[in-house]
Design a protein around this motif. Structure first.
Motif, PDB file in Angstrom:
ATOM      1  N   GLU A  98      19.181 108.476  11.482  1.00 40.77           N
ATOM      2  CA  GLU A  98      18.673 108.640  12.851  1.00 40.77           C
ATOM      3  C   GLU A  98      17.629 109.762  12.955  1.00 40.77           C
ATOM      4  N   GLY A  99      17.253 110.347  11.815  1.00 41.24           N
ATOM      5  CA  GLY A  99      16.188 111.363  11.807  1.00 41.24           C
ATOM      6  C   GLY A  99      16.610 112.699  12.399  1.00 41.24           C
ATOM      7  N   LYS A 100      17.914 113.012  12.298  1.00 38.37           N
ATOM      8  CA  LYS A 100      18.396 114.246  12.920  1.00 38.37           C
ATOM      9  C   LYS A 100      18.424 115.437  11.961  1.00 38.37           C
ATOM     10  N   VAL A 101      17.993 115.194  10.707  1.00 40.28           N
ATOM     11  CA  VAL A 101      18.134 116.241   9.698  1.00 40.28           C
ATOM     12  C   VAL A 101      16.795 116.604   9.066  1.00 40.28           C
ATOM     13  N   ALA A 102      16.533 117.905   8.956  1.00 33.34           N
ATOM     14  CA  ALA A 102      15.333 118.359   8.240  1.00 33.34           C
ATOM     15  C   ALA A 102      15.779 119.253   7.085  1.00 33.34           C
ATOM     16  N   ALA A 137       9.839 119.969  15.064  1.00 33.11           N
ATOM     17  CA  ALA A 137      11.209 119.532  14.776  1.00 33.11           C
ATOM     18  C   ALA A 137      11.873 118.998  16.048  1.00 33.11           C
ATOM     19  N   GLU A 138      11.626 119.690  17.146  1.00 25.79           N
ATOM     20  CA  GLU A 138      12.231 119.249  18.414  1.00 25.79           C
ATOM     21  C   GLU A 138      11.674 117.890  18.825  1.00 25.79           C
ATOM     22  N   LYS A 139      10.375 117.750  18.604  1.00 26.19           N
ATOM     23  CA  LYS A 139       9.729 116.471  18.940  1.00 26.19           C
ATOM     24  C   LYS A 139      10.368 115.323  18.149  1.00 26.19           C
ATOM     25  N   ARG A 140      10.732 115.638  16.908  1.00 33.27           N
ATOM     26  CA  ARG A 140      11.334 114.607  16.056  1.00 33.27           C
ATOM     27  C   ARG A 140      12.836 114.424  16.309  1.00 33.27           C
ATOM     28  N   GLY A 141      13.403 115.279  17.145  1.00 30.29           N
ATOM     29  CA  GLY A 141      14.842 115.156  17.435  1.00 30.29           C
ATOM     30  C   GLY A 141      15.745 115.713  16.349  1.00 30.29           C
ATOM     31  N   ILE A 142      15.235 116.732  15.628  1.00 36.35           N
ATOM     32  CA  ILE A 142      16.040 117.340  14.552  1.00 36.35           C
ATOM     33  C   ILE A 142      17.223 118.108  15.153  1.00 36.35           C
ATOM     34  N   GLU A 143      18.413 117.820  14.670  1.00 39.50           N
ATOM     35  CA  GLU A 143      19.605 118.526  15.154  1.00 39.50           C
ATOM     36  C   GLU A 143      20.192 119.462  14.100  1.00 39.50           C
ATOM     37  N   TRP A 144      19.829 119.220  12.825  1.00 39.95           N
ATOM     38  CA  TRP A 144      20.368 120.050  11.741  1.00 39.95           C
ATOM     39  C   TRP A 144      19.254 120.450  10.775  1.00 39.95           C
ATOM     40  N   PHE A 145      19.276 121.713  10.372  1.00 39.65           N
ATOM     41  CA  PHE A 145      18.358 122.183   9.323  1.00 39.65           C
ATOM     42  C   PHE A 145      19.181 122.480   8.079  1.00 39.65           C
ATOM     43  N   ASN A 146      18.806 121.874   6.974  1.00 42.34           N
ATOM     44  CA  ASN A 146      19.467 122.182   5.707  1.00 42.34           C
ATOM     45  C   ASN A 146      18.524 123.087   4.901  1.00 42.34           C
ATOM     46  N   VAL A 147      18.897 124.343   4.795  1.00 50.94           N
ATOM     47  CA  VAL A 147      18.013 125.335   4.181  1.00 50.94           C
ATOM     48  C   VAL A 147      18.485 125.591   2.753  1.00 50.94           C
ATOM     49  N   PHE A 148      17.553 125.586   1.807  1.00 49.93           N
ATOM     50  CA  PHE A 148      17.961 125.726   0.410  1.00 49.93           C
ATOM     51  C   PHE A 148      16.937 126.504  -0.407  1.00 49.93           C
ATOM     52  N   ALA A 149      17.405 127.039  -1.528  1.00 48.58           N
ATOM     53  CA  ALA A 149      16.553 127.854  -2.403  1.00 48.58           C
ATOM     54  C   ALA A 149      15.715 126.976  -3.310  1.00 48.58           C
ATOM     55  N   VAL A 150      14.542 127.479  -3.632  1.00 50.66           N
ATOM     56  CA  VAL A 150      13.635 126.727  -4.507  1.00 50.66           C
ATOM     57  C   VAL A 150      14.147 126.703  -5.949  1.00 50.66           C
ATOM     58  N   ASP A 151      15.006 127.657  -6.287  1.00 54.64           N
ATOM     59  CA  ASP A 151      15.259 127.814  -7.723  1.00 54.64           C
ATOM     60  C   ASP A 151      16.491 127.108  -8.281  1.00 54.64           C
ATOM     61  N   ASN A 152      17.224 126.368  -7.446  1.00 55.77           N
ATOM     62  CA  ASN A 152      18.361 125.619  -7.980  1.00 55.77           C
ATOM     63  C   ASN A 152      17.937 124.169  -8.187  1.00 55.77           C
ATOM     64  N   VAL A 153      17.677 123.829  -9.434  1.00 60.36           N
ATOM     65  CA  VAL A 153      17.111 122.499  -9.704  1.00 60.36           C
ATOM     66  C   VAL A 153      18.136 121.370  -9.578  1.00 60.36           C
ATOM     67  N   LEU A 154      19.420 121.716  -9.439  1.00 61.40           N
ATOM     68  CA  LEU A 154      20.422 120.665  -9.188  1.00 61.40           C
ATOM     69  C   LEU A 154      20.769 120.582  -7.700  1.00 61.40           C
ATOM     70  N   GLN A 155      19.991 121.263  -6.908  1.00 59.81           N
ATOM     71  CA  GLN A 155      20.205 121.312  -5.467  1.00 59.81           C
ATOM     72  C   GLN A 155      20.270 119.904  -4.866  1.00 59.81           C
ATOM     73  N   ARG A 156      21.351 119.623  -4.116  1.00 60.46           N
ATOM     74  CA  ARG A 156      21.419 118.356  -3.373  1.00 60.46           C
ATOM     75  C   ARG A 156      21.169 118.698  -1.906  1.00 60.46           C
TER      76      ARG A 156
END
Ligand code: UTP
Length: 407
Positions: free
Chosen positions: A87-91, A220-239
């Protein structure tokens, strides 16, 4: 700022040495240095002498979901999380503004090639991981990438040169964080050139404020984002945008979620999730005292064992109020290249300076609630901090291969 005014302020703060080469500077150099001096946050700088005073509240372990509990409710979580992605709620927000000093390369960390038989850049691997979610859920996840003044142009050029690694350009947004001056161990401002203070990115805690300044919160608001998943650049197994993590956090009704791995040993250099005065928070490895780090329960397991992997979910509606609060400032001792007394640039071999940073982990405390969510270390945690040894290019390569990635 006029020369006289600058001299007065610097003298009041015992920092007159930064004008040592003023007479040698051309107009552009003078303008640059004066601008940097005008932007100094003196209150921040004075903290360097207060480092030892930092007091913590009462620390207790926090409850979270472990691998067994997650496996039991996997389908429920997945269904909830994948619907949110569809539903496009996640960035996704990639923190790539750091300097990666421990890796010892001047280039943005994400441009580092970890391939063996063919190039495989860190950025590329992260995009591949994100594409897994796109395939599973059938929708693109917008990706916001935080850079700094020091690496923005190079990062953007790299993505363009590699055609965004196949990810749609319309789904990728770059934004810049702010810089802060570094000081030596006595609190004196360091210079990186005769016309420049040694500036460095001001930590990853300002990501939302910077996102807002860049006009991207509106996007983000325009797109209806409800959740931000913030992550580090340096973990190459990052999901990232992981539907199961997302679903679990949504189901919990809490405002944030944090992926954690069980700490492998007491001294491991990861922040630890815990409760501080009843509120969830993360204690950095250098702030956790030895007794607590080594404390074990009756089964012999570490009590403070939830090592954060720098993968957090934030519910969008709480972020504006967090950005208005002043986050605590952390002072990190680092190797800062700087001019010596003769005006020659030197690369220090040991830590010679302090950088002032706000950290994303303090946003968890401000949010007031957090779901700790366990992930398997071997499948999701391969941080690249150093070139060799612990958390290095070498260890990440081994883990990537174990996960079927061809190097
Ligand atoms: P680290 O704490 O590992 O810092 O960052 P670093 O700057 O990358 O590396 P060292 O300590 O100098 O070797 C954790 C994550 O936060 C980002 C980094 O890019 C990394 O993804 N970060 C860090 C920022 O985006 N901005 C910062 O100012 C600091």
């Amino acid at each position: 700022m006029q020369y006289g005014e600058m001299q007065k302020i610097l003298s009041e703060h015992g920092q007159l040495h930064v004008l040592k080469w003023w007479d040698e500077l051309d107009e552009a150099g003078r303008t640059q240095l004066a601008k940097q001096i005008g932007q100094i946050d003196w209150e921040l700088l004075s903290l360097v002498h207060k480092e030892a005073e930092a007091d913590r509240g009462e620390i207790l372990p926090i409850d979270g979901l472990d691998l067994g509990e997650i496996a039991e409710r996997r389908e429920e979580f997945f269904s909830l999380g994948s619907s949110a992605v569809r539903e496009g709620k996640v960035a996704a927000v990639m923190l790539a503004g750091g300097q990666g000093t421990r890796l010892g390369s001047d280039a943005p960390k994400g441009t580092f090639d970890i391939g063996l038989t063919k190039p495989l850049y860190i950025f590329e691997q992260l995009i591949r991981n994100l594409e897994d979610v796109v395939r599973t859920c059938g929708a693109y996840v917008p990706l916001f990438i935080m850079t700094s003044e020091a690496n923005d142009a190079e990062t953007q050029a790299f993505f363009r040169e590699h055609a965004f690694f196949g990810y749609p350009e319309r789904e990728i947004f770059f934004f810049r964080q702010e810089m802060a001056p570094a000081v030596d161990l006595n609190g004196k401002l360091l210079m990186s050139a005769k016309d420049s203070l040694a500036l460095s990115p001001n930590g990853n805690g300002g990501w939302y404020a910077s996102l807002m300044r860049a006009g991207l919160v509106a996007e983000a608001e325009k797109r209806g984002i409800e959740w931000f998943n913030v992550f580090a650049v340096d973990n190459v197994l990052q999901r990232m945008a992981d539907p199961v993590f997302l679903g679990a956090t949504i189901a919990s009704g809490l405002a944030t979620g944090a992926k954690y791995v069980r700490k492998a040993y007491p001294e491991e250099r990861v922040g630890v999730l815990c409760l501080e005065d009843g509120l969830p928070g993360v204690i950095e490895y250098y702030e956790l005292d030895r007794k607590m780090a080594e404390l074990r329960d009756q089964a012999g397991r570490l009590v403070y064992a939830y090592g954060v992997t720098l993968n957090y979910l934030f519910r969008a509606d709480i972020l504006r109020s967090i950005a208005e609060k002043r986050l605590p400032v952390h002072i990190a001792k680092k190797k800062v290249p700087c001019l010596n007394a003769d005006g020659v640039l030197v690369e220090p071999e040991t830590e010679n300076g302090c950088k002032f940073e706000t950290l994303i982990l303090d946003m968890i405390r401000c949010a007031g609630s957090c779901l700790p969510f366990e992930v398997e270390r071997e499948r999701e945690f391969a941080p690249i901090k150093n070139r060799t040894g612990t958390d290095s290019v070498d260890t990440a390569r081994v883990l990537l291969e174990k996960n079927g990635v061809k190097l």
